[in-house]
Design an enzyme around this catalytic site. Structure first.
Site, PDB file in Angstrom:
ATOM      1  N   ARG A 108      19.503   1.415   4.953  1.00  0.00           N
ATOM      2  CA  ARG A 108      19.539   2.804   4.469  1.00  0.00           C
ATOM      3  C   ARG A 108      19.413   3.772   5.652  1.00  0.00           C
ATOM      4  O   ARG A 108      18.642   4.719   5.635  1.00  0.00           O
ATOM      5  CB  ARG A 108      18.423   3.063   3.463  1.00  0.00           C
ATOM      6  CG  ARG A 108      18.745   4.221   2.530  1.00  0.00           C
ATOM      7  CD  ARG A 108      17.522   4.674   1.760  1.00  0.00           C
ATOM      8  NE  ARG A 108      17.885   5.647   0.755  1.00  0.00           N
ATOM      9  CZ  ARG A 108      17.044   6.507   0.213  1.00  0.00           C
ATOM     10  NH1 ARG A 108      15.781   6.510   0.549  1.00  0.00           N
ATOM     11  NH2 ARG A 108      17.449   7.350  -0.699  1.00  0.00           N
ATOM     12  N   ASP A 161       6.856   5.289  -0.363  1.00  0.00           N
ATOM     13  CA  ASP A 161       8.107   4.533  -0.466  1.00  0.00           C
ATOM     14  C   ASP A 161       8.319   3.654   0.764  1.00  0.00           C
ATOM     15  O   ASP A 161       7.622   3.790   1.781  1.00  0.00           O
ATOM     16  CB  ASP A 161       9.267   5.534  -0.623  1.00  0.00           C
ATOM     17  CG  ASP A 161      10.420   4.983  -1.444  1.00  0.00           C
ATOM     18  OD1 ASP A 161      10.546   3.749  -1.541  1.00  0.00           O
ATOM     19  OD2 ASP A 161      11.202   5.788  -1.970  1.00  0.00           O
ATOM     20  N   ASP A 216      14.925   1.783  -9.432  1.00  0.00           N
ATOM     21  CA  ASP A 216      15.729   3.010  -9.409  1.00  0.00           C
ATOM     22  C   ASP A 216      16.692   3.034 -10.586  1.00  0.00           C
ATOM     23  O   ASP A 216      17.374   4.029 -10.814  1.00  0.00           O
ATOM     24  CB  ASP A 216      16.520   3.109  -8.094  1.00  0.00           C
ATOM     25  CG  ASP A 216      15.630   3.548  -6.936  1.00  0.00           C
ATOM     26  OD1 ASP A 216      14.499   3.999  -7.195  1.00  0.00           O
ATOM     27  OD2 ASP A 216      16.059   3.420  -5.782  1.00  0.00           O
ATOM     28  N   TRP A 238      18.163  -4.695  -5.893  1.00  0.00           N
ATOM     29  CA  TRP A 238      17.934  -3.266  -6.061  1.00  0.00           C
ATOM     30  C   TRP A 238      18.538  -2.837  -7.418  1.00  0.00           C
ATOM     31  O   TRP A 238      19.634  -3.263  -7.776  1.00  0.00           O
ATOM     32  CB  TRP A 238      18.597  -2.490  -4.907  1.00  0.00           C
ATOM     33  CG  TRP A 238      18.476  -1.018  -5.097  1.00  0.00           C
ATOM     34  CD1 TRP A 238      17.369  -0.256  -4.876  1.00  0.00           C
ATOM     35  CD2 TRP A 238      19.488  -0.150  -5.592  1.00  0.00           C
ATOM     36  NE1 TRP A 238      17.627   1.051  -5.212  1.00  0.00           N
ATOM     37  CE2 TRP A 238      18.930   1.150  -5.655  1.00  0.00           C
ATOM     38  CE3 TRP A 238      20.810  -0.326  -5.996  1.00  0.00           C
ATOM     39  CZ2 TRP A 238      19.641   2.254  -6.092  1.00  0.00           C
ATOM     40  CZ3 TRP A 238      21.517   0.774  -6.438  1.00  0.00           C
ATOM     41  CH2 TRP A 238      20.941   2.047  -6.476  1.00  0.00           C
TER      42      TRP A 238
HETATM   43  C1  GLA Z   1      13.922   5.306  -3.187  1.00  0.00           C
HETATM   44  C2  GLA Z   1      13.084   5.451  -4.446  1.00  0.00           C
HETATM   45  C3  GLA Z   1      13.584   6.607  -5.272  1.00  0.00           C
HETATM   46  C4  GLA Z   1      13.552   7.874  -4.461  1.00  0.00           C
HETATM   47  C5  GLA Z   1      14.367   7.672  -3.196  1.00  0.00           C
HETATM   48  C6  GLA Z   1      14.207   8.852  -2.265  1.00  0.00           C
HETATM   49  O1  GLA Z   1      15.187   4.854  -3.476  1.00  0.00           O
HETATM   50  O2  GLA Z   1      13.082   4.274  -5.188  1.00  0.00           O
HETATM   51  O3  GLA Z   1      12.776   6.758  -6.425  1.00  0.00           O
HETATM   52  O4  GLA Z   1      12.219   8.184  -4.148  1.00  0.00           O
HETATM   53  O5  GLA Z   1      13.958   6.525  -2.476  1.00  0.00           O
HETATM   54  O6  GLA Z   1      14.937   8.718  -1.102  1.00  0.00           O
END
Ligand code: GLA
Length: 731
Positions: free
Chosen positions: A438, A474, A544, A191
């Site tokens: 998560r 997502d 991210d 990640w």
């Molecule tokens: C994931 C995505 C982020 C965002 C969050 C929202 O981590 O990669 O871009 O959308 O979820 O919870």
């Protein structure tokens, strides 16, 4: 009449005895010893129907390679789709236990056909059969001539008295060569650290790249690879094979160097924990593996995949991707209607075309105010957004901005109405404490009601809100306890495979029912990234981690397989790098923004707005539709450089990024038309700053530019330059 029938039958028997096989459709029989060639413009795969009836690989490589028919039957190690249990001693493509318990399979050629699907695409279907069982495997090879790409998959079916257990089911299993000098390039990560490049020499034995986590399966490894022959892969020279599996679930890529230094590359669904009971009359279709062979280095493999993707592999490959402004980095879960509407004004000021409302807009009894609650309850949160989504879409539209939304429809928080009502819908194992990822669990898409529910999330979000023109899908949890309350005990190991098929069905429905709604594939970054899912999407979220110093590496990694228009390259203030550097990194992909305009100084606002305008007017087309040339790897020096060239070679744009201090070398663009004259112009300069590029404003022919290069002035870390090369004849 009767006599004719007898005569036909005896002719068929004679032909069979001679090694001919009559095809079911009456097409001409094929003789043992003949060669089946799968050809693209610059590559070919030659397969031999040998005297023993089996199908062997003669060669994969440049057009014409290996088509000479050998005198003797090749060794079993050269079988094209080897099955286990009847003499093949290496890693098999197929392993099955027949209905009567026989653990061996033999596959011999039955028939094949090649049909032209259009002027560019042909499909070859080769049917193999076990001589002792009504068990058939059809190998399908779809060749895309102009793009030099082949898509390969297998269809497995039988008519045995009971179910057949499939233990291994590769999509493809090519023998590449026998030089013994193979270099595997693959991309691993974590990640916020996706697509990290690694290249290693393959030695005797098996190297396996895989994933066992079902969904979000690519978080640590991607199902794409390159194999270079004879030495490390080079960008523009040398023989390289690229492969990419069209599967978003657990996958396995196995590279086996055998006792004679031959290399076989097997790829497909990960057989681990996925034994599949195939009923009589049903067909098990493997996902497709994409192949591309290049004699001109890995740059050509990438350009082949990019061209293929734009034409066949992604949605609307020829449509410009809008400049998105996402609120995630600016607000997280903490927003209300007023705040979101205020961000629309910022989006407009910066020139963004679509505003994407991220996570946190739903859930009432269990409001989604953080990641502990609300997933599964897809009703608009009436405290945060009392006037609903259409109100927001209208407010955005009034400012000339489109509106998009985030969803994660396959997941559930235990703190949700959905879970309270349907705890049995979550994937999990009896007697085991549920493991959350998560704070959430994965819904069991093998269950029909869950599939309907997942579709209803999309339908209930998009149908009443026609102003929504973009969806970010997502997926933030993977499967570590693969159990289903829906599947029967003997089908439990089907879960991860059935899950993916159901997922694709829902994604496909979204794409076909809402063709005007663009979609981004996301999975906590690029945890789900492959051409199986991408065919329903326009772009993906690569990470991210939006620190541009890391994004240079991440975007570089993904560029090996995926075109720039799919790589969402959002500019944020993460890492606190110079704003120009962040913008220049974003300009080389599908530019987007994730920032609160209120927090920018007037100079910064102007810089962002100027970059967005430059992108839309001059760069987007060449970056998103052009051919990519990777010039300097961020892994091999303190600087990284790449350029794009439009298909007609009339325009190019060159990006140079200094990652460390002290770089002074020339950078040489590639792919230009040698005789064409290009005007050199540095763009995306801060207001009032003149370029110090030596060739600024000059008109230089492509051949000189490629030979003599340009002298960028990026000597301190996190300085960067964007240089446009516009054909003199282009306005
Ligand atoms: C994931 C995505 C982020 C965002 C969050 C929202 O981590 O990669 O871009 O959308 O979820 O919870």
């Amino acid at each position: 009449m009767k006599r004719h029938l007898c005569a036909d039958l005896s002719l068929a028997l004679v032909l069979l005895a001679l090694g001919f096989e009559l095809s079911a459709n009456g097409a001409e029989a094929k003789r043992a010893g003949s060669v089946i060639t799968i050809a693209t413009a610059r590559s070919s795969l030659s397969l031999l129907i040998a005297k023993d009836g089996r199908l062997y690989e003669l060669g994969l490589g440049p057009a014409g390679k290996g088509s000479a028919v050998p005198e003797n039957t090749p060794p079993r190690e050269m079988e094209f789709y080897p099955a286990s249990g009847d003499g093949f001693i290496l890693e098999p493509a197929l392993q099955a236990t027949h209905a009567d318990g026989n653990t061996s399979t033999d596959l011999v050629y039955q028939k094949h056909s090649t049909s032209a699907l259009d002027t560019n695409v042909s499909l070859t279907r080769i049917e193999l059969k076990d001589p002792a069982y009504p068990f058939l495997v059809t190998l399908c090879l779809k060749a895309y001539a102009a793009e030099d790409v082949v898509e390969q998959w297998a269809e497995i079916r039988h008519q045995e008295a009971g179910p057949v257990m499939l233990f291994r089911f590769a999509s493809a299993g090519s023998v590449l060569a026998n030089s013994g000098n193979y270099w595997l390039t693959h991309f691993h990560g974590d990640w916020a650290d996706e697509a990290q490049w690694v290249e290693e020499r393959l030695t005797s034995g098996i190297k396996i790249l895989d994933s066992k986590i079902g969904v979000r399966a690519h978080q640590y490894a991607t199902p794409s690879f390159l194999i270079a022959m004879g030495g490390e892969a080079r960008e523009e020279e040398g023989e390289v094979l690229g492969g990419s599996l069209e599967w978003s679930g657990s996958f396995q890529l196995a590279f086996e160097v055998d006792m004679k230094k031959r290399l076989r590359a097997l790829g497909g669904i990960n057989p681990f924990g996925s034994a599949y009971q195939l009923a009589s009359g049903e067909t098990f279709t493997t996902p497709a593996m994409l192949w591309s062979w290049s004699s001109e280095g890995k740059g050509r493999v990438s350009r082949n995949f990019h061209r293929w993707a734009r034409r066949y592999g992604i949605r609307d490959g020829d449509k410009p991707r809008p400049v998105l402004l996402n609120n995630w980095e600016a607000t997280g879960f903490n927003f209300d209607e007023k705040r979101i509407v205020s961000l629309f004004d910022g989006a407009k000021e910066l020139g963004a075309e679509t505003f994407l409302l991220d996570d946190g807009w739903f859930g009432n009894k269990h409001p989604r105010n953080d990641d502990h609650a609300g997933l599964g309850d897809w009703q608009v949160n009436t405290n945060k957004l009392p006037q609903g989504l259409s109100f927001l879409a209208d407010e955005a539209r009034k400012r000339g901005v489109h509106f998009g939304i985030w969803i994660e429809p396959e997941m559930v928080n235990p703190n949700s109405d959905l879970f309270e009502q349907h705890p049995e819908w979550a994937i999990g194992q009896p007697y085991r404490e549920a493991i959350l990822g998560r704070n959430q669990r994965v819904l069991d898409l093998s269950r029909p009601e869950v599939r309907d529910f997942t579709w209803s999330v999309i339908e209930n979000t998009l149908r009443p809100n026609p102003g929504i023109s973009y969806v970010k899908w997502d997926c933030n949890c993977y499967v570590t306890q693969p159990g289903s309350t829906w599947l029967k005990p003997e089908q439990q190991s089907h879960l991860l495979i059935d899950y993916q098929h159901a997922l694709y069905e829902v994604m496909g429905r979204m794409a076909s029912k809402y063709p005007g709604v663009m979609a981004m594939l996301c999975s906590g970054g690029a945890g789900r990234l492959d051409y199986g899912a991408l065919k329903f999407f326009h772009s993906f979220w690569p990470s991210d981690n939006t620190d541009p110093a890391r994004r240079v590496f991440i975007q570089w990694g993904f560029s090996h397989f995926f075109p720039a228009e799919t790589i969402a390259a959002h500019v944020t203030r993460m890492g606190r790098r110079p704003l120009k550097f962040a913008l220049d990194v974003g300009l080389s992909g599908a530019l987007g923004l994730d920032m609160d305009v209120a927090k920018l100084t007037p100079d910064e606002r102007r810089a962002v707005a100027d970059a967005v305008s430059l992108y839309k007017q001059r760069l987007r087309e060449v970056v998103q539709q052009g051919d990519l040339y990777r010039l300097e790897s961020p892994y091999s020096g303190p600087r990284s450089a790449l350029n794009y060239v439009s298909a007609d070679k009339a325009r190019a744009v060159l990006f140079v990024y200094a990652l460390k201090d002290g770089n002074q070398g020339l950078v040489r663009p590639r792919g230009l038309e040698p005789t064409r004259h290009y005007r050199v112009r540095e763009v995306n300069l801060p207001a009032g700053v003149a370029s110090d590029l030596r060739q600024e404003g000059q008109v230089v022919d492509g051949s000189t530019l490629m030979r003599d290069g340009l002298q960028p002035n990026c000597q301190s870390s996190f300085s960067s330059q964007v240089i446009e090369l516009a054909g003199e004849d282009v306005k």
